[in-house]
Motif scaffolding. Structure first.
Motif, mmCIF file in Angstrom:
data_model
loop_
_atom_site.group_PDB
_atom_site.id
_atom_site.type_symbol
_atom_site.label_atom_id
_atom_site.label_comp_id
_atom_site.label_asym_id
_atom_site.label_seq_id
_atom_site.Cartn_x
_atom_site.Cartn_y
_atom_site.Cartn_z
ATOM 1 N N SER A 480 -6.066 -36.848 -14.143
ATOM 2 C CA SER A 480 -6.756 -37.259 -12.919
ATOM 3 C C SER A 480 -7.115 -36.049 -12.083
ATOM 4 O O SER A 480 -6.532 -34.964 -12.244
ATOM 5 C CB SER A 480 -5.881 -38.218 -12.092
ATOM 6 N N GLY A 481 -8.055 -36.250 -11.165
ATOM 7 C CA GLY A 481 -8.500 -35.153 -10.313
ATOM 8 C C GLY A 481 -7.401 -34.632 -9.418
ATOM 9 O O GLY A 481 -7.232 -33.419 -9.259
ATOM 10 N N LEU A 482 -6.640 -35.531 -8.810
ATOM 11 C CA LEU A 482 -5.588 -35.080 -7.901
ATOM 12 C C LEU A 482 -4.436 -34.437 -8.663
ATOM 13 O O LEU A 482 -3.796 -33.509 -8.159
ATOM 14 C CB LEU A 482 -5.077 -36.248 -7.053
ATOM 15 N N GLN A 483 -4.179 -34.887 -9.866
ATOM 16 C CA GLN A 483 -3.163 -34.241 -10.697
ATOM 17 C C GLN A 483 -3.579 -32.803 -11.000
ATOM 18 O O GLN A 483 -2.762 -31.876 -10.924
ATOM 19 C CB GLN A 483 -2.958 -35.020 -11.987
ATOM 20 N N ALA A 484 -4.852 -32.616 -11.323
ATOM 21 C CA ALA A 484 -5.362 -31.265 -11.586
ATOM 22 C C ALA A 484 -5.298 -30.401 -10.331
ATOM 23 O O ALA A 484 -4.913 -29.223 -10.374
ATOM 24 C CB ALA A 484 -6.790 -31.340 -12.108
ATOM 25 N N TYR A 485 -5.680 -30.985 -9.201
ATOM 26 C CA TYR A 485 -5.680 -30.252 -7.934
ATOM 27 C C TYR A 485 -4.262 -29.852 -7.544
ATOM 28 O O TYR A 485 -4.017 -28.713 -7.121
ATOM 29 C CB TYR A 485 -6.301 -31.131 -6.854
ATOM 30 N N ASN A 486 -3.323 -30.770 -7.682
ATOM 31 C CA ASN A 486 -1.936 -30.468 -7.357
ATOM 32 C C ASN A 486 -1.412 -29.326 -8.229
ATOM 33 O O ASN A 486 -0.738 -28.406 -7.754
ATOM 34 C CB ASN A 486 -1.085 -31.722 -7.539
ATOM 35 N N LYS A 487 -1.759 -29.380 -9.508
ATOM 36 C CA LYS A 487 -1.343 -28.312 -10.419
ATOM 37 C C LYS A 487 -2.009 -26.993 -10.035
ATOM 38 O O LYS A 487 -1.379 -25.931 -10.064
ATOM 39 C CB LYS A 487 -1.712 -28.699 -11.856
ATOM 40 N N GLY A 488 -3.293 -27.061 -9.663
ATOM 41 C CA GLY A 488 -4.006 -25.856 -9.271
ATOM 42 C C GLY A 488 -3.454 -25.250 -7.989
ATOM 43 O O GLY A 488 -3.317 -24.023 -7.883
ATOM 44 N N MET A 489 -3.117 -26.073 -7.003
ATOM 45 C CA MET A 489 -2.578 -25.553 -5.748
ATOM 46 C C MET A 489 -1.194 -24.952 -5.952
ATOM 47 O O MET A 489 -0.853 -23.931 -5.331
ATOM 48 C CB MET A 489 -2.531 -26.668 -4.707
ATOM 49 N N SER A 490 -0.393 -25.562 -6.817
ATOM 50 C CA SER A 490 0.916 -24.995 -7.129
ATOM 51 C C SER A 490 0.757 -23.629 -7.802
ATOM 52 O O SER A 490 1.456 -22.665 -7.463
ATOM 53 C CB SER A 490 1.681 -25.954 -8.044
ATOM 54 N N MET A 491 -0.162 -23.549 -8.745
ATOM 55 C CA MET A 491 -0.448 -22.274 -9.412
ATOM 56 C C MET A 491 -0.931 -21.239 -8.406
ATOM 57 O O MET A 491 -0.486 -20.071 -8.418
ATOM 58 C CB MET A 491 -1.483 -22.508 -10.507
ATOM 59 N N LEU A 492 -1.828 -21.637 -7.509
ATOM 60 C CA LEU A 492 -2.370 -20.718 -6.509
ATOM 61 C C LEU A 492 -1.264 -20.163 -5.619
ATOM 62 O O LEU A 492 -1.197 -18.946 -5.382
ATOM 63 C CB LEU A 492 -3.426 -21.450 -5.674
ATOM 64 N N LYS A 493 -0.378 -21.031 -5.141
ATOM 65 C CA LYS A 493 0.695 -20.563 -4.253
ATOM 66 C C LYS A 493 1.624 -19.601 -4.982
ATOM 67 O O LYS A 493 2.059 -18.576 -4.411
ATOM 68 C CB LYS A 493 1.484 -21.760 -3.721
ATOM 69 N N LYS A 494 1.933 -19.870 -6.226
ATOM 70 C CA LYS A 494 2.798 -18.966 -6.987
ATOM 71 C C LYS A 494 2.133 -17.608 -7.188
ATOM 72 O O LYS A 494 2.790 -16.566 -7.114
ATOM 73 C CB LYS A 494 3.156 -19.594 -8.330
ATOM 74 N N LEU A 495 0.828 -17.609 -7.435
ATOM 75 C CA LEU A 495 0.108 -16.341 -7.597
ATOM 76 C C LEU A 495 0.059 -15.562 -6.282
ATOM 77 O O LEU A 495 0.195 -14.327 -6.278
ATOM 78 C CB LEU A 495 -1.311 -16.603 -8.107
ATOM 79 N N ILE A 496 -0.130 -16.263 -5.167
ATOM 80 C CA ILE A 496 -0.120 -15.585 -3.865
ATOM 81 C C ILE A 496 1.234 -14.928 -3.637
ATOM 82 O O ILE A 496 1.313 -13.756 -3.236
ATOM 83 C CB ILE A 496 -0.438 -16.590 -2.737
ATOM 84 N N ASP A 497 2.308 -15.662 -3.901
ATOM 85 C CA ASP A 497 3.651 -15.102 -3.711
ATOM 86 C C ASP A 497 3.880 -13.902 -4.619
ATOM 87 O O ASP A 497 4.493 -12.909 -4.214
ATOM 88 C CB ASP A 497 4.710 -16.167 -3.996
ATOM 89 N N SER A 498 3.375 -14.000 -5.846
ATOM 90 C CA SER A 498 3.598 -12.935 -6.823
ATOM 91 C C SER A 498 2.782 -11.688 -6.503
ATOM 92 O O SER A 498 3.291 -10.564 -6.602
ATOM 93 C CB SER A 498 3.250 -13.443 -8.220
ATOM 94 N N ILE A 499 1.532 -11.866 -6.121
ATOM 95 C CA ILE A 499 0.626 -10.730 -5.948
ATOM 96 C C ILE A 499 0.676 -10.165 -4.528
ATOM 97 O O ILE A 499 0.694 -8.948 -4.328
ATOM 98 C CB ILE A 499 -0.816 -11.136 -6.322
ATOM 99 N N LEU A 500 0.718 -11.062 -3.529
ATOM 100 C CA LEU A 500 0.660 -10.611 -2.137
ATOM 101 C C LEU A 500 2.004 -10.681 -1.426
ATOM 102 O O LEU A 500 2.191 -10.037 -0.401
ATOM 103 C CB LEU A 500 -0.358 -11.447 -1.354
ATOM 104 N N GLY A 501 2.910 -11.499 -1.954
ATOM 105 C CA GLY A 501 4.193 -11.678 -1.295
ATOM 106 C C GLY A 501 4.229 -12.979 -0.515
ATOM 107 O O GLY A 501 3.198 -13.575 -0.201
#
Length: 727
Positions: A480-501
């Motif tokens: 579903s679209g929201l399942q994909a979005y939720n997965k994408g936002m989780s991935m985005l936040k982890k990348l922000i924490d990893s790359i920028l802190g």
């Protein structure tokens, strides 16, 4: 409720009583009553404010469109079990609906929590052993007149709050009201059935946002206060319809071109639905926000609220019209540093919004940051994670930025296998699959650029694109679209924490309301251009302060529950981009509405202009105002926006040791007077001076024993006061 009393469970630990009779089971709480009919399996809900939803069912639709409703089953068995989840402890009532000899059963659950004013509804559909269900529509709460359902919204001025799916297109909240013809509509994520005079009522909304887009479909009877239907369901998918007004199906839906994705398996589960009705709608909404926070989490921000400057208010695509240029940004930085109260004891973020990368390349942005550091400022960075803006012709032939993958291979697809157009135009926006590795690689590229320029503030935009339904995705397990979005936002936040802190402040602009746990702040409405009303001559017919408050006045409860702060977008001291200049009074109104909504303080002014600088000295450098915005709080509404017209007159208060009160008048013909009562503000039995918050001017005195005071403001104006105790 006839019948022999079979079971009485005094529920001291959980502040509810469960009573079982021959023909029903009843849950009694100070805030609500739930009655489960054992004969037909229907459930009725009664609330503290006098509203009710009677004879509701639960239902699903299978892939062939066949409807299975709980009241069509012949057996209805109630099971009571202990409950201990992320929200609290309590009891879970499972109503098992089934037919002898058939495999399918519906398990409708009512989750009752210790000492809470609300309950949660859930529906499971379970297939026969070794069979699989495919469902893209599931409702744990379905009231329909034709099936014996009846809803009642108590009050002299009953309304249904009809929320758009996201905050795009300057689409406003609709407050649907009864008239001579049946009124039908669909809102998204949450709703309220309330009385606009007393602001009492029922709040209903999803608290899980990991698969289903939740719709709330209603039909208002021709008889005032009566609901003919009210259906809360997972599986909402609605295309835009340009032939309809924006709030009536034009672009208030999910913007989908494809049906909602289906959940498959032996068991399918609905979204969890919060239901709570109180004499205070604000308290019911606050409980809803906290339930979402407990269920899904929420980001914290330990420092004070950010102060920031955003370039979009000067020039849309920075550098494109050559109004600002890098030298102008440096001049703005220097001027902001001279505002000692605005810049005191914190770093101000200089947020470089959408920009011409040919002018604002990495080296230029790094040089701007070096200048900003000298002024005790940090740089902000803007990017779009789940969409790409490009020429239509480029989608088929060009590579996605930072990757070797063609754009067309990463985009979401319609029923014909073609790339969905998210924002139409020869130069348009096209949605990217959040589950695709190329989308992830592109996000990494953007974050590496943000790191290279030292950005500590991120503005992420056009997020709704990632939540669109699609016929194909890279990850086949995402359905579903929201399942994909939720997965994408989780991935985005982890990348922000990893790359920028982890200490980077993240604000989301255009986006669905939920999931909300991945950012620190979200726009309550679309971009606000700071003119007072949409109908002002010489200004855009969208983006006004009045229009934003039609939506935002209903959403203050989000601050402190879904996000640490809200975002009402930036103020401007004189002029937004190339629009006409606004009056100083309009600037004042704009800032007061931002304060009322618990917004972060951002500004988008061109401080190279002398009038702009003079106003900034009076407003942005106001000591009391700056101290307030370091820890802003959303005021409690007393009179919220009603309807879509902009002649709104609003009132709010904020209790505390120094109580605040505010009135806002967008009417162009009538002044506005409002009487504030002690029973709301709860000031002490002492003498108080009523002071204009911005000027400290004394406007009146409250003597001991007085139980009210009144404020009045003229047309197109606002007033914010504080009650200062006199020794």
């Amino acid at each position: 409720m006839n019948g022999l009393l079979l079971l009485l469970v005094p529920n001291v630990l959980f502040a509810q009583t469960i009573q079982s009779f021959r023909d029903s089971m009843v849950v009694i709480s100070p805030a609500y009553r739930v009655v489960i009919n054992k004969t037909d399996g229907r459930v009725s809900y009664y609330f503290q404010d006098g509203s009710f939803l009677k004879n509701t069912a639960a239902m699903i639709k299978d892939s062939g469109g066949q409807i299975y409703s709980s009241d069509q089953f012949t057996q209805h068995i109630i099971e009571v079990q202990s409950l201990d989840d992320l929200i609290s402890k309590g009891r879970q009532l499972n109503i098992v609906h089934k037919n002898p000899g058939t495999g399918l059963k519906l398990i409708q659950s009512v989750l009752i929590y210790k000492a809470q004013s609300f309950f949660v509804l859930r529906l499971k559909a379970v297939a026969a052993k070794h069979e699989k269900l495919t469902v893209n529509y599931i409702s744990p709460l379905a009231l329909a007149k034709q099936r014996g359902g009846r809803g009642f919204v108590n009050g002299n001025q009953p309304r249904v709050l009809d929320m758009p799916f996201d905050n795009d297109n300057w689409t406003k909240v609709l407050t649907a009201e009864w008239n001579a013809e049946p009124v039908r509509g669909t809102g998204y994520s949450f709703s309220s059935l309330y009385d606009t005079e007393r602001l009492s009522g029922v709040v209903v909304g999803a608290i899980t946002h990991d698969f289903w887009k939740t719709g709330l479909q209603y039909t208002l009877s021709t008889q005032k206060n009566i609901l003919d239907s009210f259906i809360v369901y997972g599986g909402a998918s609605a295309p835009d319809n340009n032939s309809l007004p924006a709030e009536y199906g034009g672009n208030d839906g999910t913007h989908d071109r494809v049906a909602h994705g289906a959940m498959t398996g032996n068991t399918v589960v609905s979204p969890d639905i919060f239901v709570g009705g109180l004499n205070s709608r604000t308290e019911a909404f606050q409980a809803y926000g906290k339930a979402n926070q407990k269920k899904n989490g929420a980001l914290k921000w330990n420092d004070g609220a950010p102060f920031y400057w955003n370039s979009f208010g000067v020039e849309g695509v920075l550098g494109y019209e050559k109004r600002m240029m890098p030298e102008g940004v440096l001049a703005v930085s220097d001027y902001i540093a001279s505002l000692k109260h605005f810049s005191a004891n914190k770093k101000v973020y200089m947020s470089i919004d959408s920009y011409d990368q040919g002018i604002y390349n990495k080296e230029v942005l790094k040089s701007i940051r070096e200048h900003c550091i000298q002024n005790n400022q940090e740089l902000g960075f803007y990017f779009i994670p789940f969409a790409v803006w490009t020429w239509k012709s480029s989608v088929e032939k060009d590579k996605l930025q930072y990757t070797d993958v063609n754009i067309r291979d990463v985009t979401l697809k319609d029923n014909n296998g073609k790339t969905i157009v998210y924002k139409d135009g020869e130069f348009g926006a096209f949605p990217l699959d959040p589950t695709h590795p190329a989308t992830r690689q592109r996000i990494i590229g953007e974050l590496e650029k943000a790191k290279a320029i030292g950005a500590r503030f991120l503005k992420i935009d056009f997020l709704t694109a990632g939540a669109l339904e699609s016929t194909t995705r890279y990850d086949k397990n995402v359905r579903s679209g929201l399942q994909a979005y939720n997965k994408g936002m989780s991935m985005l936040k982890k990348l922000i924490d990893s790359i920028l802190g982890p200490d980077v402040f993240i604000t989301q602009a255009i986006s669905p309301t939920f999931p909300s746990q991945y950012t620190h702040i979200r726009f309550l409405s679309t971009d606000v251009y700071s003119h007072l009303r949409n109908d002002q001559k010489g200004f855009p017919h969208y983006g006004s302060t009045a229009a934003s408050m039609i939506t935002s006045s209903h959403l203050g409860w989000m601050q402190g529950s879904l996000w640490p702060y809200t975002n009402m977008d930036v103020s401007v001291m004189k002029q937004f981009q190339k629009n006409n200049a606004i009056s100083e009074q309009d600037v004042k109104v704009r800032l007061i509405t931002m304060a009322i909504m618990g917004s972060a303080l951002g500004d988008g002014s061109d401080f190279r202009d002398s009038t702009t600088r003079a106003r900034a000295g009076r407003f942005l450098n106001n000591l009391d105002l700056c101290r307030y915005f370091e820890r802003p709080q959303a005021f409690i509404p007393l009179k919220v926006a009603d309807g879509l017209k902009e002649d709104q007159q609003l009132s709010f208060y904020l209790p505390g040791d120094t109580p605040y009160a505010a009135i806002v008048n967008f009417d162009t013909a009538q002044s506005f007077e409002y009487i504030f009562l002690w029973e709301k503000l709860k000031w002490k039995n002492k003498t108080y001076s009523i002071r204009n918050f911005l000027t400290n001017e004394v406007l009146g005195i409250i003597q001991p024993g007085e139980k009210s005071f009144r404020l009045i403001t003229g047309v197109r104006d606002a007033l914010w006061v504080k009650l200062v105790e006199i020794d």
